[in-house]
Design a protein around this motif. Structure first.
Motif, PDB file in Angstrom:
ATOM      1  N   ARG A  71       1.308  -0.770  -0.161  1.00 41.37           N
ATOM      2  CA  ARG A  71      -0.470   0.275   0.410  1.00 41.37           C
ATOM      3  C   ARG A  71       0.745   1.433  -0.659  1.00 41.37           C
ATOM      4  O   ARG A  71       0.101   2.290  -0.462  1.00 41.37           O
ATOM      5  N   LYS A  72       1.647   1.703   1.028  1.00 39.15           N
ATOM      6  CA  LYS A  72       2.531   2.444   0.823  1.00 39.15           C
ATOM      7  C   LYS A  72       3.453   2.660  -0.476  1.00 39.15           C
ATOM      8  O   LYS A  72       3.537   4.184  -0.818  1.00 39.15           O
ATOM      9  N   GLU A  75       1.352   4.335  -2.549  1.00 35.79           N
ATOM     10  CA  GLU A  75       0.527   5.679  -2.411  1.00 35.79           C
ATOM     11  C   GLU A  75       1.123   6.420  -2.876  1.00 35.79           C
ATOM     12  O   GLU A  75       1.544   7.744  -3.632  1.00 35.79           O
ATOM     13  N   ARG A  76       3.350   5.835  -2.334  1.00 38.67           N
ATOM     14  CA  ARG A  76       4.094   7.210  -3.191  1.00 38.67           C
ATOM     15  C   ARG A  76       4.165   6.878  -4.253  1.00 38.67           C
ATOM     16  O   ARG A  76       4.826   8.151  -5.113  1.00 38.67           O
ATOM     17  N   SER A  80      -3.004   3.055  -7.151  1.00 42.70           N
ATOM     18  CA  SER A  80      -4.257   2.615  -6.469  1.00 42.70           C
ATOM     19  C   SER A  80      -3.730   1.077  -6.327  1.00 42.70           C
ATOM     20  O   SER A  80      -3.119   0.673  -7.045  1.00 42.70           O
TER      21      SER A  80
END
Length: 251
Positions: A71-72, A75-76, A80
């Motif tokens: 997820r991280k 996100e960066r 998605s």
């Protein structure tokens, strides 16, 4: 926990976003053998040179960080989970992979798994899986690929990549045959090793002696018995010959 951001790669054909972290060293350790606890007769006798792992805690840790790291990095990268074309995870445990991917809501067809063929190959698992994914046409130019893994330390890392490397390359029939033969040999060797370990475990005695050791001891006992009986057999033969000579002279 301490963390380190990976540099973002910029180029005409690819980009990278990544993250590395570590914590929970006590969950997976090798107590002795280093400078903190050098090897001694006592440390060897007490089994301090074997890996110690809290299996349940490592499982919970791995399923959590594999999903969180994915997820991280997405996100960066401004992406998605829906943008992911393929996840190439560390091939440590099928249940860990399935559980973490379920947390992300990713279907099986978006996760590459070859654990059933090679087992856990440690740091080589993601490169091997990535290579096979390319060979199986699971990766195409401009695909969004996530590579995520964990290991002792405990450490974990993830990277989101926009694949820009050409996946097609010309290979001769001979080269293709060599690659196929090499993979088949590696797979056969892995299976033979597993079978040999199972057989060795099944035929290990209560005192820890393996099948080979038991057979060696039995052979040694038989040879010793044969050597002990050999002189008596020779003596009996001489006595028989002596009696035959006496009977001949009497006749």
């Amino acid at each position: 926990s301490p963390s380190q951001k990976m540099k973002v790669g910029r180029g005409p054909s690819s980009s990278l976003q990544g993250i590395q972290k570590h914590s929970g060293a006590e969950l997976l350790t090798l107590p002795a053998g280093g400078s903190k606890m050098p090897a001694t007769l006592e440390s060897v006798a007490s089994g301090q040179h074997f890996i110690k792992m809290n299996g349940r805690a490592v499982f919970r840790f791995a399923t959590r960080v594999m999903a969180d790291a994915t997820r991280k990095v997405l996100e960066r990268a401004g992406l998605s989970v829906d943008d992911v074309d393929l996840v190439v995870p560390h091939q440590a445990n099928i249940r860990i992979i399935q559980s973490s991917m379920r947390q992300l809501g990713l279907p099986e067809e978006k996760v590459f798994i070859n654990l059933q063929d090679y087992g856990n190959t440690s740091t080589a698992s993601i490169p091997i899986a990535l290579t096979e994914a390319i060979e199986q046409n699971r990766i195409q130019p401009n695909d969004t690929i996530v590579m995520v893994g964990f290991g002792s330390g405990l450490t974990w890392a993830g990277a989101a990549i926009r694949w820009g490397v050409p996946t097609e390359r010309e290979t001769t029939f001979w080269q293709s045959s060599q690659h196929t033969a090499a993979y088949n040999l590696a797979r056969a060797r892995s299976q033979l090793l597993r079978i040999s370990r199972r057989l060795e475990g099944a035929f290990t005695s209560e005192d820890g002696a393996t099948l080979a050791e038991l057979m060696s001891k039995r052979f040694s006992r038989r040879r010793k018995t044969t050597e002990e009986n050999a002189p008596s057999a020779a003596t009996e033969s001489k006595e028989t010959e002596g009696r035959s000579d006496e009977e001949g002279s009497q006749g």
